[in-house]
Design a protein around this motif. Structure first.
Motif, PDB file in Angstrom:
ATOM      1  N   PHE A 140       4.901  -1.941  13.009  1.00 66.07           N
ATOM      2  CA  PHE A 140       4.155  -0.880  12.330  1.00 66.07           C
ATOM      3  C   PHE A 140       2.663  -1.154  12.522  1.00 66.07           C
ATOM      4  O   PHE A 140       2.189  -2.248  12.219  1.00 66.07           O
ATOM      5  CB  PHE A 140       4.514  -0.857  10.854  1.00 66.07           C
ATOM      6  N   VAL A 141       1.935  -0.166  13.031  1.00 68.69           N
ATOM      7  CA  VAL A 141       0.526  -0.368  13.375  1.00 68.69           C
ATOM      8  C   VAL A 141      -0.350   0.641  12.626  1.00 68.69           C
ATOM      9  O   VAL A 141       0.128   1.680  12.169  1.00 68.69           O
ATOM     10  CB  VAL A 141       0.311  -0.256  14.899  1.00 68.69           C
ATOM     11  N   PRO A 142      -1.643   0.342  12.495  1.00 73.07           N
ATOM     12  CA  PRO A 142      -2.522   1.194  11.687  1.00 73.07           C
ATOM     13  C   PRO A 142      -2.779   2.572  12.288  1.00 73.07           C
ATOM     14  O   PRO A 142      -2.672   2.803  13.492  1.00 73.07           O
ATOM     15  CB  PRO A 142      -3.828   0.384  11.626  1.00 73.07           C
ATOM     16  N   ALA A 143      -3.168   3.485  11.414  1.00 73.40           N
ATOM     17  CA  ALA A 143      -3.677   4.812  11.778  1.00 73.40           C
ATOM     18  C   ALA A 143      -4.681   5.207  10.705  1.00 73.40           C
ATOM     19  O   ALA A 143      -4.628   4.700   9.576  1.00 73.40           O
ATOM     20  CB  ALA A 143      -2.548   5.835  11.864  1.00 73.40           C
ATOM     21  N   GLN A 144      -5.588   6.100  11.057  1.00 75.05           N
ATOM     22  CA  GLN A 144      -6.537   6.613  10.064  1.00 75.05           C
ATOM     23  C   GLN A 144      -6.013   7.945   9.547  1.00 75.05           C
ATOM     24  O   GLN A 144      -6.098   8.962  10.218  1.00 75.05           O
ATOM     25  CB  GLN A 144      -7.921   6.792  10.685  1.00 75.05           C
ATOM     26  N   HIS A 145      -5.459   7.925   8.348  1.00 74.00           N
ATOM     27  CA  HIS A 145      -4.863   9.142   7.807  1.00 74.00           C
ATOM     28  C   HIS A 145      -4.812   9.012   6.286  1.00 74.00           C
ATOM     29  O   HIS A 145      -5.625   8.310   5.672  1.00 74.00           O
ATOM     30  CB  HIS A 145      -3.488   9.373   8.423  1.00 74.00           C
ATOM     31  N   TRP A 146      -3.814   9.633   5.667  1.00 74.52           N
ATOM     32  CA  TRP A 146      -3.634   9.587   4.219  1.00 74.52           C
ATOM     33  C   TRP A 146      -2.204  10.010   3.933  1.00 74.52           C
ATOM     34  O   TRP A 146      -1.452  10.360   4.854  1.00 74.52           O
ATOM     35  CB  TRP A 146      -4.637  10.495   3.503  1.00 74.52           C
ATOM     36  N   TRP A 178       1.063  -2.666   7.716  1.00 72.22           N
ATOM     37  CA  TRP A 178       0.548  -2.725   9.077  1.00 72.22           C
ATOM     38  C   TRP A 178       0.771  -4.100   9.683  1.00 72.22           C
ATOM     39  O   TRP A 178       0.601  -5.128   9.021  1.00 72.22           O
ATOM     40  CB  TRP A 178      -0.941  -2.402   9.097  1.00 72.22           C
ATOM     41  N   TRP A 179       1.209  -4.121  10.924  1.00 73.65           N
ATOM     42  CA  TRP A 179       1.471  -5.292  11.754  1.00 73.65           C
ATOM     43  C   TRP A 179       2.769  -6.009  11.397  1.00 73.65           C
ATOM     44  O   TRP A 179       3.103  -7.010  12.035  1.00 73.65           O
ATOM     45  CB  TRP A 179       0.297  -6.290  11.735  1.00 73.65           C
ATOM     46  N   ASN A 180       3.532  -5.516  10.409  1.00 80.83           N
ATOM     47  CA  ASN A 180       4.868  -6.058  10.167  1.00 80.83           C
ATOM     48  C   ASN A 180       5.780  -5.700  11.333  1.00 80.83           C
ATOM     49  O   ASN A 180       5.653  -4.623  11.928  1.00 80.83           O
ATOM     50  CB  ASN A 180       5.469  -5.491   8.893  1.00 80.83           C
ATOM     51  N   SER A 181       6.719  -6.584  11.644  1.00 77.76           N
ATOM     52  CA  SER A 181       7.624  -6.386  12.773  1.00 77.76           C
ATOM     53  C   SER A 181       9.080  -6.544  12.361  1.00 77.76           C
ATOM     54  O   SER A 181       9.389  -7.223  11.379  1.00 77.76           O
ATOM     55  CB  SER A 181       7.308  -7.382  13.895  1.00 77.76           C
ATOM     56  N   TYR A 182       9.947  -5.950  13.145  1.00 81.99           N
ATOM     57  CA  TYR A 182      11.388  -5.998  12.904  1.00 81.99           C
ATOM     58  C   TYR A 182      12.104  -6.171  14.238  1.00 81.99           C
ATOM     59  O   TYR A 182      11.769  -5.508  15.227  1.00 81.99           O
ATOM     60  CB  TYR A 182      11.846  -4.696  12.230  1.00 81.99           C
ATOM     61  N   TYR A 183      13.072  -7.079  14.294  1.00 84.20           N
ATOM     62  CA  TYR A 183      13.903  -7.270  15.478  1.00 84.20           C
ATOM     63  C   TYR A 183      15.272  -6.638  15.232  1.00 84.20           C
ATOM     64  O   TYR A 183      15.940  -6.969  14.254  1.00 84.20           O
ATOM     65  CB  TYR A 183      14.069  -8.760  15.771  1.00 84.20           C
ATOM     66  N   MET A 200      -6.435  -4.208   8.204  1.00 83.43           N
ATOM     67  CA  MET A 200      -5.448  -4.056   7.150  1.00 83.43           C
ATOM     68  C   MET A 200      -5.891  -2.957   6.191  1.00 83.43           C
ATOM     69  O   MET A 200      -7.091  -2.716   6.022  1.00 83.43           O
ATOM     70  CB  MET A 200      -5.274  -5.370   6.380  1.00 83.43           C
ATOM     71  N   PRO A 201      -4.945  -2.266   5.555  1.00 88.09           N
ATOM     72  CA  PRO A 201      -5.329  -1.204   4.621  1.00 88.09           C
ATOM     73  C   PRO A 201      -5.994  -1.769   3.376  1.00 88.09           C
ATOM     74  O   PRO A 201      -5.719  -2.903   2.966  1.00 88.09           O
ATOM     75  CB  PRO A 201      -3.989  -0.548   4.268  1.00 88.09           C
ATOM     76  N   VAL A 202      -6.864  -0.978   2.790  1.00 94.55           N
ATOM     77  CA  VAL A 202      -7.442  -1.327   1.501  1.00 94.55           C
ATOM     78  C   VAL A 202      -6.408  -1.018   0.425  1.00 94.55           C
ATOM     79  O   VAL A 202      -5.837   0.080   0.406  1.00 94.55           O
ATOM     80  CB  VAL A 202      -8.737  -0.531   1.243  1.00 94.55           C
ATOM     81  N   GLU A 203      -6.142  -1.980  -0.462  1.00 93.57           N
ATOM     82  CA  GLU A 203      -5.194  -1.780  -1.555  1.00 93.57           C
ATOM     83  C   GLU A 203      -5.967  -1.731  -2.870  1.00 93.57           C
ATOM     84  O   GLU A 203      -6.734  -2.636  -3.182  1.00 93.57           O
ATOM     85  CB  GLU A 203      -4.163  -2.906  -1.600  1.00 93.57           C
ATOM     86  N   ILE A 204      -5.767  -0.668  -3.620  1.00 99.59           N
ATOM     87  CA  ILE A 204      -6.427  -0.489  -4.918  1.00 99.59           C
ATOM     88  C   ILE A 204      -5.343  -0.551  -5.981  1.00 99.59           C
ATOM     89  O   ILE A 204      -4.526   0.361  -6.108  1.00 99.59           O
ATOM     90  CB  ILE A 204      -7.169   0.849  -4.970  1.00 99.59           C
ATOM     91  N   LYS A 205      -5.324  -1.643  -6.737  1.00101.93           N
ATOM     92  CA  LYS A 205      -4.227  -1.903  -7.661  1.00101.93           C
ATOM     93  C   LYS A 205      -4.641  -1.620  -9.093  1.00101.93           C
ATOM     94  O   LYS A 205      -5.721  -1.994  -9.533  1.00101.93           O
ATOM     95  CB  LYS A 205      -3.763  -3.352  -7.534  1.00101.93           C
ATOM     96  N   THR A 206      -3.760  -0.944  -9.809  1.00 99.34           N
ATOM     97  CA  THR A 206      -3.923  -0.733 -11.240  1.00 99.34           C
ATOM     98  C   THR A 206      -2.661  -1.197 -11.933  1.00 99.34           C
ATOM     99  O   THR A 206      -1.701  -1.627 -11.283  1.00 99.34           O
ATOM    100  CB  THR A 206      -4.170   0.755 -11.560  1.00 99.34           C
ATOM    101  N   ALA A 207      -2.641  -1.086 -13.237  1.00100.08           N
ATOM    102  CA  ALA A 207      -1.446  -1.484 -13.981  1.00100.08           C
ATOM    103  C   ALA A 207      -0.267  -0.572 -13.656  1.00100.08           C
ATOM    104  O   ALA A 207       0.887  -0.962 -13.818  1.00100.08           O
ATOM    105  CB  ALA A 207      -1.732  -1.462 -15.485  1.00100.08           C
ATOM    106  N   ARG A 215       4.951   1.183   3.620  1.00 98.22           N
ATOM    107  CA  ARG A 215       5.006   0.634   2.273  1.00 98.22           C
ATOM    108  C   ARG A 215       4.767   1.740   1.243  1.00 98.22           C
ATOM    109  O   ARG A 215       3.895   2.593   1.395  1.00 98.22           O
ATOM    110  CB  ARG A 215       3.942  -0.463   2.110  1.00 98.22           C
ATOM    111  N   GLY A 216       5.556   1.706   0.182  1.00101.01           N
ATOM    112  CA  GLY A 216       5.439   2.683  -0.887  1.00101.01           C
ATOM    113  C   GLY A 216       6.432   3.821  -0.820  1.00101.01           C
ATOM    114  O   GLY A 216       6.504   4.642  -1.731  1.00101.01           O
ATOM    115  N   LEU A 217       7.254   3.877   0.250  1.00101.53           N
ATOM    116  CA  LEU A 217       8.181   5.004   0.414  1.00101.53           C
ATOM    117  C   LEU A 217       9.629   4.673   0.069  1.00101.53           C
ATOM    118  O   LEU A 217      10.459   5.586   0.000  1.00101.53           O
ATOM    119  CB  LEU A 217       8.130   5.534   1.854  1.00101.53           C
TER     120      LEU A 217
END
Length: 426
Positions: free
Chosen positions: A287-293, A272-277, A100-107, A253-255
């Motif tokens: 939706f599956v992981p990738a190493q990017h930015w 990541w790993w969310n699914s839709y029928y 799972m992605p690392v989430e860094i949360k701020t206010a 997420r975030g778009l």
């Protein structure tokens, strides 16, 4: 709740009429072992005080890990007024929690980060200064025509058969599977990003034209967005697609807010790993992981997620994997659990300079490793041959990649001509 399907015009939000439950701090005990494993589908939240989807997923993972069935998980997630909607659907294979992605949360916002040690940052500036000031020599049109021919294609050719793939250029691919027409990362624009700086940075000019225009495409049902970089997401192109076809946009997420700013509302947002029928079809999209930015400007670095997509079905064996943009990382055996794949679309560029590209873009050798690790029966190289990127020569990538496949003894990983139509499942 073990078979959740949603019509593409009814995005799954907290206000959706679809059956949902909300996360609370309450818990439920259960003794029966799970008959299926679970994950959550794409969700969005309209409440600033709502618990995050990540927190909801953690609770679900905890519940399923203790032997609860998906029905018990659903009953455990009782209403708390948090405003977050969670729909539980079956995962195809493993009950083991995946990357799972690392989430860094701020206010102010949430930023995302890659969870693997293979991510070491974007660039080593000192080692690539020479490349930045010596971009690859621009080939002539005759050289491009010889190596990268463009084959015009019609809507009728794209839809004549099911299980069709056509490379439009770069990471834009037309897919037809289970009667559904899909575009990945649609880029038909003549230049990337802001047309103000030059050919090798922001504003690079397209070297090869699309084999079909946006206006001549068949009706597009779904658009898959891997991330928000300028060479994968163009505001003008998605606005045109929305006006022509009103497709469902599946995005990281975030778009969603970016699409809403363009008045595009037929959007589902994924972790990541969310699914839709897809309603009325056997199509399942994960939706599956990738190493990017991610980032489209200096102020939005990693404010949106990134990843790839898996197309599959619970009733038909055909499966497709689109990797998006990625560096090599440990996630691909996890993605293989959703396979084996009849077709994988894997980036093969920019290959150079490897010292700066390796964490964010796989080279030839790593692309072949991904092909093998996800257990792909046939793979096609994408993310090349359309714009000058990195230090790669547009006219040499095809031959260089074929040579690497030859050295590795790989015969089922190839490249297509722009506009070439290929049937990947019979």
């Amino acid at each position: 709740m073990d078979d959740v399907r949603h019509h593409p015009t009814d995005p799954m939000t907290s206000s959706s009429p679809t059956t949902t439950t909300s996360l609370s701090s309450s818990s439920s005990s259960c003794a029966a072992p799970p008959t299926t494993t679970t994950t959550t589908t794409a969700t969005t939240s309209t409440s600033s005080s709502a618990l995050s989807v990540g927190e909801a997923e953690t609770a679900i993972a905890t519940a399923t890990g203790t032997g609860c069935s998906s029905a018990a998980v659903a009953s455990a997630l009782t209403s708390s007024g948090s405003g977050i909607g969670v729909v539980v659907v079956p995962h195809l294979v493993s009950s083991v929690r995946k990357s799972m992605p690392v989430e860094i949360k701020t206010a102010l916002h949430t930023t995302y980060a890659n969870p693997w040690d293979t991510w070491t940052g974007l660039i080593d500036r000192e080692k690539i200064m020479g490349w930045m000031f010596k971009p690859p020599v621009k080939p002539t049109e005759a050289q491009l025509d010889a190596v990268l021919p463009v084959k015009p294609v019609t809507a009728a050719e794209l839809t004549a058969h099911d299980f069709t793939v056509c490379w439009i250029g770069h990471s834009t691919v037309f897919l037809r599977i289970f009667g559904v027409n899909i575009l990945t990362d649609p880029l038909f624009a003549q230049r990337l990003g802001l047309d103000i700086i030059g050919e090798y940075k922001i504003g690079r000019k397209r070297a090869r034209q699309p084999p079909i225009s946006l206006n001549n495409l068949p009706k597009i049902d779904i658009v898959l967005i891997s991330h928000n970089h300028q060479d994968h997401l163009d505001s003008g192109n998605v606005s045109t697609l929305a006006g022509l076809f009103n497709p469902l946009f599946l995005v990281p997420r975030g778009l969603t807010s970016w699409f809403m700013s363009l008045r595009i509302t037929n959007v589902l947002e994924f972790n990541w790993w969310n699914s839709y029928y897809h309603s009325g079809t056997p199509l399942k999209i994960t939706f599956v992981p990738a190493q990017h930015w991610s980032g489209r400007a200096l102020v939005d670095y990693n404010l949106a997620l990134w990843g790839g997509w898996v197309l599959s079905s619970n009733t038909h064996p055909a499966k497709v994997y689109y990797a998006g943009d990625t560096g090599y990382c440990p996630v691909f055996p996890e993605i293989a659990s959703l396979g084996p794949f009849d077709l994988s679309l894997i980036p093969i560029g920019p290959n150079e300079p490897r010292v700066s590209m390796k964490t964010q873009h796989v080279g030839f050798e790593d692309a072949i490793k991904i092909h093998e690790e996800v257990n792909s029966r046939q793979s096609v190289g994408v993310h090349w041959g359309t714009w000058s990127m990195g230090a790669d020569s547009l006219t040499q990538v095809k031959a260089q990649f074929a040579a690497e496949c030859g050295r590795k003894g790989v015969t089922n990983f190839t490249t297509l001509d722009i506009g070439q139509v290929w049937h990947f499942y019979t």
